[in-house]
Design an enzyme around this catalytic site. Structure first.
Site, mmCIF file in Angstrom:
data_model
loop_
_atom_site.group_PDB
_atom_site.id
_atom_site.type_symbol
_atom_site.label_atom_id
_atom_site.label_comp_id
_atom_site.label_asym_id
_atom_site.label_seq_id
_atom_site.Cartn_x
_atom_site.Cartn_y
_atom_site.Cartn_z
ATOM 1 N N ASP A 81 0.833 -1.207 0.000
ATOM 2 C CA ASP A 81 0.000 0.000 0.000
ATOM 3 C C ASP A 81 0.861 1.248 0.000
ATOM 4 O OD1 ASP A 81 0.701 0.580 2.610
ATOM 5 O OD2 ASP A 81 -1.276 0.252 3.447
ATOM 6 N N GLU B 80 -5.993 2.251 -0.685
ATOM 7 C CA GLU B 80 -4.684 2.414 -1.313
ATOM 8 C C GLU B 80 -3.861 1.132 -1.286
ATOM 9 O OE1 GLU B 80 -4.032 3.787 3.019
ATOM 10 O OE2 GLU B 80 -5.661 3.569 1.576
#
Length: 460
Positions: A330, A373
């Site tokens: 991420d 994300e």
């Protein structure tokens, strides 16, 4: 006053008119000009509001002047110019000049001096010329602002309509809507509420909290046929989000000191109507996309498709006794990107990171957007050592990537760089559940983030 001094003054005055980027810059330009002929302390402009006719500070039009002795004096001086042919008046160490729109007085220029000035000062000889020039400049400045506001309004409407081209999840759409409206109506606090269908109550979705809980009582009065609702003498405006006779929620504009003017009400009403259409379309698309395989924003596999491919690939690896690895990654400090530059820039970052991931992988590798994300990548026929090299290559490629954000008009920032943290794990045929493969990679990712970020950690 000699010719050179007069020329320098008029040149500086012209620069203030032509080169100012904002109201504060305009006032600073006036101060620089008057400093050529007077020993000044500061310059202020007060204008009558177009709708309320209340006198306001030119630099801070969102604030009402306090009802104190000084501001009462300003109002009294303004009134003294009505019916008078005077271009300027002085009161000890202050010079006042009226601001006109055609033949109507609409404001007052105040020049505070470092010391008292006499009425026979040579400045008063050129005062009629200066007064006219400043009146024209202030009105042109306001006209320019109005044109920019209209342009920004149509751009906001267009951008709201375009949101669903790249994103369908309300958790992403609503903050973007809030930021767009908030940047447009900057003198009021903006809140977005969505109506809970089951509980029939309103939930604040942007921003994170609201202090004035009385607004919830106003919202309870809304229904699918409601028009714009104004409360507290127009200081609270409630704009229903309605589409196809369904009440979806509401946009609320709030200012504890000043009421919404007619233009702001009309703008917000139209923006809310477009937002209603966008939200309704997003809800419809979400129903359609439940069975889809691709993430709408990044073009990678979505989480549902990742789960399907995970079961397929682990079964294949077990059957063929072939290596299989998983990468979980991420974006570091992604929340800070959203908070600093807005969700539209955040989406741009996500798309660029996804594009880089896809570019660095083989054709048979399986990248997915796992959520927010976070990205998950399956690497069939790949050993742990090979997967670690892939992870490091990804990390370096994203670290070097310059993401262009010029189109978002962020002052002083044209590009961004981000980093990623990465966890890697290998499939073990003794694993009872396929989920253990990515769960192990996720544990390694957590360790990478906890130990400094922008690094690769292998699960062991």
């Amino acid at each position: 006053m000699d010719y050179k001094t007069f020329y320098n003054f008029m040149y500086k005055l012209t620069c203030a008119f032509e080169k100012s980027c904002g109201r504060t810059d305009f006032i600073s330009g006036l101060e620089a000009a008057f400093a050529k002929i007077l020993r000044i302390d500061c310059v202020k402009i007060y204008l009558l509001d177009d709708f309320s006719y209340v006198l306001k500070d030119f630099e801070k039009p969102w604030e009402n002047l306090a009802d104190n002795e000084q501001n009462q004096k300003i109002q009294k001086v303004l009134n003294s110019f009505v019916g008078s042919k005077d271009s300027a008046k002085c009161d000890k160490d202050v010079i006042y000049m009226p601001v006109y729109e055609n033949t109507k007085i609409v404001g007052l220029l105040e020049i505070a001096l470092e010391r008292e000035i006499e009425t026979d000062n040579e400045f008063f000889e050129i005062a009629p010329l200066v007064q006219r020039q400043i009146s024209y400049a202030v009105l042109n400045f306001k006209s320019g602002e109005k044109m920019k506001l209209n342009t920004k309004f149509y751009k906001t409407i267009r951008n709201i309509a375009k949101i669903i081209e790249t994103q369908y999840e309300l958790s992403y759409i609503l903050p973007i809507l809030g930021e767009m409206i908030d940047s447009f109506i900057c003198e009021h606090l903006i809140y977005i509420f969505i109506k809970n269908k089951n509980k029939k109550e309103f939930k604040l979705v942007w921003p994170a909290n609201i202090k004035d809980t009385k607004i919830y009582e106003y919202l309870e009065q809304l229904n699918s046929k409601s028009n714009v609702m104004l409360q507290r003498d127009g200081k609270v405006g409630i704009f229903p989000l309605v589409n196809e006779q369904k009440l979806l929620g509401a946009v609320v504009a709030y200012n504890p000191f000043d009421k919404l003017n007619e233009n702001e009400i009309n703008y917000l009403d139209e923006i809310s109507k477009q937002a209603s259409i966008t939200i309704e379309r997003a809800l419809e698309y979400m129903k359609i996309l439940k069975d889809a395989t691709l993430d709408a924003l990044t073009g990678l596999n979505n989480r549902h498709q990742f789960a399907l491919r995970l079961r397929e690939e682990t079964a294949s690896a077990k059957r063929q006794n072939a290596p299989l690895c998983c990468i979980m990654t991420d974006i570091d400090f992604f929340k800070k990107v959203n908070d600093t530059y807005g969700h539209a820039v955040g989406d741009c970052v996500l798309k660029n990171v996804a594009k880089t991931i896809k570019k660095e992988l083989r054709e048979n590798d399986i990248p997915s957007r796992y959520g927010g994300e976070e990205f998950a990548i399956l690497l069939p026929y790949t050993t742990l050592d090979e997967a670690t090299l892939v992870a490091q290559r990804l990390r370096r490629a994203i670290e070097k990537k310059k993401i262009n954000i010029e189109e978002y008009n962020i002052q002083g920032v044209s590009q961004l760089s981000v980093t990623i943290s990465v966890g890697v794990s290998a499939y073990d045929k003794t694993m009872k559940e396929p989920q253990l493969l990515y769960q192990n990679a996720d544990k390694a990712l957590y360790e990478a983030k906890e130990s400094g970020r922008n690094k690769v950690v292998v699960f062991s």
